[in-house]
Design a protein around this motif. Structure first.
Motif, PDB file in Angstrom:
ATOM      1  N   ALA A 211       0.797  -1.229   0.000  1.00  8.35           N
ATOM      2  CA  ALA A 211       0.000   0.000   0.000  1.00  8.35           C
ATOM      3  C   ALA A 211       0.836   1.289   0.000  1.00  8.35           C
ATOM      4  O   ALA A 211       0.499   2.231  -0.725  1.00  8.35           O
ATOM      5  CB  ALA A 211      -0.981  -0.005   1.175  1.00  8.35           C
ATOM      6  N   PRO A 212       1.919   1.402   0.796  1.00  9.86           N
ATOM      7  CA  PRO A 212       2.711   2.637   0.724  1.00  9.86           C
ATOM      8  C   PRO A 212       3.267   2.901  -0.673  1.00  9.86           C
ATOM      9  O   PRO A 212       3.281   4.049  -1.140  1.00  9.86           O
ATOM     10  CB  PRO A 212       3.840   2.395   1.742  1.00  9.86           C
ATOM     11  N   LEU A 213       3.707   1.828  -1.353  1.00 14.83           N
ATOM     12  CA  LEU A 213       4.215   1.977  -2.718  1.00 14.83           C
ATOM     13  C   LEU A 213       3.090   2.370  -3.668  1.00 14.83           C
ATOM     14  O   LEU A 213       3.277   3.214  -4.561  1.00 14.83           O
ATOM     15  CB  LEU A 213       4.858   0.669  -3.180  1.00 14.83           C
ATOM     16  N   CYS A 214       1.924   1.753  -3.480  1.00 15.98           N
ATOM     17  CA  CYS A 214       0.773   2.083  -4.327  1.00 15.98           C
ATOM     18  C   CYS A 214       0.390   3.551  -4.172  1.00 15.98           C
ATOM     19  O   CYS A 214       0.092   4.235  -5.160  1.00 15.98           O
ATOM     20  CB  CYS A 214      -0.415   1.193  -3.979  1.00 15.98           C
ATOM     21  N   GLU A 243       2.779   8.996   9.553  1.00 12.23           N
ATOM     22  CA  GLU A 243       4.075   9.666   9.664  1.00 12.23           C
ATOM     23  C   GLU A 243       5.007   9.286   8.514  1.00 12.23           C
ATOM     24  O   GLU A 243       5.732  10.140   7.990  1.00 12.23           O
ATOM     25  CB  GLU A 243       4.761   9.304  10.987  1.00 12.23           C
ATOM     26  N   SER A 244       5.018   8.023   8.114  1.00 10.65           N
ATOM     27  CA  SER A 244       5.910   7.578   7.046  1.00 10.65           C
ATOM     28  C   SER A 244       5.563   8.249   5.723  1.00 10.65           C
ATOM     29  O   SER A 244       6.452   8.686   4.983  1.00 10.65           O
ATOM     30  CB  SER A 244       5.832   6.053   6.893  1.00 10.65           C
ATOM     31  N   GLN A 245       4.271   8.346   5.424  1.00  8.64           N
ATOM     32  CA  GLN A 245       3.869   8.971   4.171  1.00  8.64           C
ATOM     33  C   GLN A 245       4.146  10.478   4.197  1.00  8.64           C
ATOM     34  O   GLN A 245       4.562  11.059   3.195  1.00  8.64           O
ATOM     35  CB  GLN A 245       2.390   8.693   3.879  1.00  8.64           C
ATOM     36  N   VAL A 246       3.931  11.089   5.354  1.00 17.08           N
ATOM     37  CA  VAL A 246       4.231  12.514   5.492  1.00 17.08           C
ATOM     38  C   VAL A 246       5.729  12.751   5.293  1.00 17.08           C
ATOM     39  O   VAL A 246       6.154  13.684   4.582  1.00 17.08           O
ATOM     40  CB  VAL A 246       3.772  13.036   6.866  1.00 17.08           C
ATOM     41  N   ALA A 247       6.570  11.909   5.900  1.00 14.08           N
ATOM     42  CA  ALA A 247       8.021  12.041   5.762  1.00 14.08           C
ATOM     43  C   ALA A 247       8.465  11.811   4.320  1.00 14.08           C
ATOM     44  O   ALA A 247       9.359  12.509   3.806  1.00 14.08           O
ATOM     45  CB  ALA A 247       8.720  11.056   6.695  1.00 14.08           C
ATOM     46  N   ALA A 248       7.841  10.841   3.642  1.00 14.24           N
ATOM     47  CA  ALA A 248       8.219  10.529   2.260  1.00 14.24           C
ATOM     48  C   ALA A 248       7.952  11.696   1.318  1.00 14.24           C
ATOM     49  O   ALA A 248       8.676  11.898   0.333  1.00 14.24           O
ATOM     50  CB  ALA A 248       7.465   9.287   1.786  1.00 14.24           C
ATOM     51  N   LEU A 249       6.932  12.477   1.614  1.00 20.09           N
ATOM     52  CA  LEU A 249       6.527  13.577   0.721  1.00 20.09           C
ATOM     53  C   LEU A 249       7.102  14.926   1.144  1.00 20.09           C
ATOM     54  O   LEU A 249       6.965  15.906   0.420  1.00 20.09           O
ATOM     55  CB  LEU A 249       4.996  13.660   0.674  1.00 20.09           C
ATOM     56  N   THR A 256       2.687  17.381   2.422  1.00 19.91           N
ATOM     57  CA  THR A 256       1.367  17.407   3.061  1.00 19.91           C
ATOM     58  C   THR A 256       1.183  18.598   3.995  1.00 19.91           C
ATOM     59  O   THR A 256       0.054  18.945   4.344  1.00 19.91           O
ATOM     60  CB  THR A 256       1.145  16.128   3.894  1.00 19.91           C
ATOM     61  N   GLY A 257       2.291  19.165   4.453  1.00 19.65           N
ATOM     62  CA  GLY A 257       2.209  20.273   5.403  1.00 19.65           C
ATOM     63  C   GLY A 257       1.990  19.827   6.839  1.00 19.65           C
ATOM     64  O   GLY A 257       1.895  20.657   7.746  1.00 19.65           O
ATOM     65  N   LEU A 258       1.899  18.517   7.084  1.00 22.50           N
ATOM     66  CA  LEU A 258       1.701  18.023   8.444  1.00 22.50           C
ATOM     67  C   LEU A 258       3.034  17.964   9.193  1.00 22.50           C
ATOM     68  O   LEU A 258       4.098  17.768   8.592  1.00 22.50           O
ATOM     69  CB  LEU A 258       1.051  16.636   8.422  1.00 22.50           C
ATOM     70  N   ASP A 259       2.973  18.132  10.503  1.00 21.32           N
ATOM     71  CA  ASP A 259       4.159  18.209  11.344  1.00 21.32           C
ATOM     72  C   ASP A 259       4.467  16.848  11.974  1.00 21.32           C
ATOM     73  O   ASP A 259       3.630  16.294  12.704  1.00 21.32           O
ATOM     74  CB  ASP A 259       3.954  19.255  12.436  1.00 21.32           C
TER      75      ASP A 259
END
Length: 596
Positions: A211-214, A243-249, A256-259
């Motif tokens: 899913a993260p790759l997708c 958190e992982s998806q936020v860090a990846a982007l 995402t603008g999330l902290d």
């Protein structure tokens, strides 16, 4: 390209996927302020199985949960999952019930309605989508993703166009089983973005680890949003970690603008909370790429494992996994999501345990083959259809067109127990369960399930198959659901504790249980002894003492895994005795009805 919008699903789908939907409102509220300030596009907090779990296990009013979360999350869009014409139950409801439910959900604080149908029969979405639009709320049309010879990119694109024409404000790809692969995701999102002018959201479970790759490939293809869960409730049959998806982007055009620091505080809170619910953890919620082969979603997998464990047949689970794709093909390749996952899975269990395919056909399979849930995605097995419904006509139209308005009747049936329209709707979703909940609420006797684990106990069993025990001030509802082999003076008993299956070891069992059957019911030994094939509950008795019956005639209806099955007489004769009543728990091998 604007920043990617994140919907966090921790308060609904994540705990539904990992701890059997048991997260209580009291454990949500302390973190709501931080969730509200984090900057998510929306928070999924309601719908799916949460309504059922609130009433069945937690003894919480699901409507009160919604109102409470609305108050605790004033700055957030609240989102729910709605099963189209099924709403949050397991059957189709009349249009007036659907309209009333959506209206009340919106009135109590819901902002975004993700509306889907298990068969992707868009006729089953029309009423709900119109009701959401009439309430002035966000209607998210949903495509249930699956793979089969008929589920093509072109089909999904056409469905997306139809959803937009229906009024969808956005379109979600719902990959409930984790069947998406990264490059298939890229191609599908690219095609959808070229076909429709509304935001496209990707919801994918991490069951296969993909899913993260997708989601990353979806973002590259132009997706506008993704669903994630905070890391302490992520992974496995849940979702990619927020958190992982936020860090990846981070630092890209998709930021995402999330902290991350703020998200880490939220994760720390839920990590501690999750420890309270450890008895609901399951080995079947871990990452397992075999879903790409057997297509069994994680929630369905754990449900099947529990059912087979009750039957002392857990060693046959791989046979069931092999049977599921065959049943799915016979039924015209329905996506495996509630309620079709239960329909297909339960039938596969019956086929395997009976040693004969379709020796017993559940009522839900019969209803499905008659068109009661909508149009199958592909042609069904005509021989099976003939065996299941005989010469009865197959419904061609929208199933709900066959239903008369229900709200007036429902209000009359529940009477003064319902203080509000919300109470009537609770009764509508689960008539027996809802009535009992409202009755207990009125009496002040609502008792939520306990959070203390009972893994192994040496205890005496009551003569009844259902009873209560009290441990350190906590009350547990216990039901004996099956008996395993014995040896060395001990035998395994399969029980449910507040609805959760447990394996309990008993000493000197024969003092309390007669050859694996509760005292008061004989062991079935004669052709005229009617017995169940799976542990379950009696839904309805179709005969009474003194009735004449034919061989093969249905004499009662039992429920297992939320599916109903008719139990038939093996011989012709007269009903001499009935040993069970509506609501009783039954175990295979017991005499339930005696025909002579």
């Amino acid at each position: 390209m604007s920043k990617i919008q994140i919907t966090d699903v921790t308060l609904r789908d994540a705990h539904q996927s990992l701890i059997a939907t048991r997260l209580r409102t009291e454990d949500m509220l302390p973190i709501c302020e931080k969730l509200d300030q984090a900057g998510f596009w929306s928070l999924e907090v309601w719908g799916g199985a949460t309504f059922d779990a609130c009433v069945r296990f937690l003894k919480e009013d699901p409507w009160e949960r919604l109102r409470t979360l609305r108050q605790a999350l004033p700055n957030s869009r609240l989102q729910m999952l709605l099963r189209g014409q099924n709403l949050l139950g397991y059957r189709h409801y009349a249009d007036d019930v659907v309209e009333a439910f959506v209206h009340k959900a919106a009135e109590n604080g819901m902002d975004v309605f993700r509306v889907f149908d298990a068969l992707n029969d868009l006729r089953n979405l029309e009423t709900a989508m119109k009701a959401v639009k009439a309430a002035g709320k966000h209607a998210q049309g949903t495509i249930c993703y699956t793979t089969s010879p008929v589920h093509t990119e072109a089909l999904f694109v056409q469905q997306a166009k139809d959803l937009v024409n229906m009024g969808a404000d956005s379109v979600a790809i719902k990959d409930m089983a984790g069947l998406l692969t990264p490059y298939a995701t890229f191609d599908l999102v690219k095609a959808l973005k070229a076909a429709v002018d509304v935001p496209v959201i990707v919801h994918s479970h991490s069951t296969a680890g993909l899913a993260p790759l997708c989601q990353l490939k979806a973002i590259e293809a132009g997706a506008d949003g993704i669903d994630t869960a905070i890391s302490s409730f992520a992974g496995g049959t849940s979702h990619p970690a927020t958190e992982s998806q936020v860090a990846a982007l981070k630092g890209t055009e998709f930021d995402t603008g999330l902290d991350l620091t703020q998200l880490g505080e939220i994760a720390d809170y839920f990590r501690e909370v999750r420890k309270k619910y450890h008895q609901f953890e399951s080995e079947f919620t871990r990452e397992d790429v075999s879903v790409q082969i057997n297509q069994v979603p994680g929630g369905m997998m754990s449900n099947l494992a529990n059912q087979l464990k009750e039957q002392n047949a857990l060693d046959r689970i791989n046979e069931v996994f092999a049977e599921i794709p065959k049943v799915r093909a016979d039924l015209g390749y329905p996506p495996l999501v509630t309620p079709t996952s239960q329909i297909v899975g339960t039938q596969a269990v019956y086929n395997v345990l009976a040693g004969e395919r379709y020796k017993t056909i559940t009522n839900e399979v019969k209803r499905y083959l008659q068109g009661g849930y909508g149009a199958a995605p592909a042609a069904v097995n005509t021989e099976l259809q003939k065996k299941a419904i005989g010469n009865e006509l197959v419904m061609e139209g929208r199933p709900a067109d066959q239903l008369k308005p229900e709200m007036t009747r429902l209000k009359g049936e529940i009477g003064e127990l319902a203080k509000t329209d919300e109470d009537v709707l609770t009764f509508a979703m689960f008539p027996d369960l809802g009535r009992e909940f409202l009755k207990q609420r009125a009496e002040g006797t609502l008792v939520p399930e306990a959070l203390l684990p009972v893994e192994h106990a040496k205890a005496k069993v009551s003569m009844a198959t259902e009873f209560k025990i009290n441990v350190s001030g906590e009350t547990y509802d216990i039901a004996v659901t099956g008996v395993g082999d014995h040896g060395g003076g001990k035998r395994k008993i399969y029980m449910s504790m507040d609805g959760v299956p447990r394996e309990v070891i008993f000493e000197s069992l024969n003092e309390y249980v007669d050859d694996g059957h509760s005292k008061g019911r004989k062991k079935a030994t004669e052709p005229g002894h009617v017995t169940a094939t799976m542990p379950g509950n009696v839904v309805e008795l179709l005969v009474k003492e003194g009735d004449s019956v034919e061989a093969g005639q249905a004499v009662m209806v039992a429920e297992a895994m939320k599916m109903e099955t008719e139990i038939h007489a093996n011989v012709a004769g007269t009903v001499k005795a009935i040993y069970v009543g509506k609501g009783d728990r039954v175990t295979p091998g017991e005499v339930l009805i005696e025909i002579g």
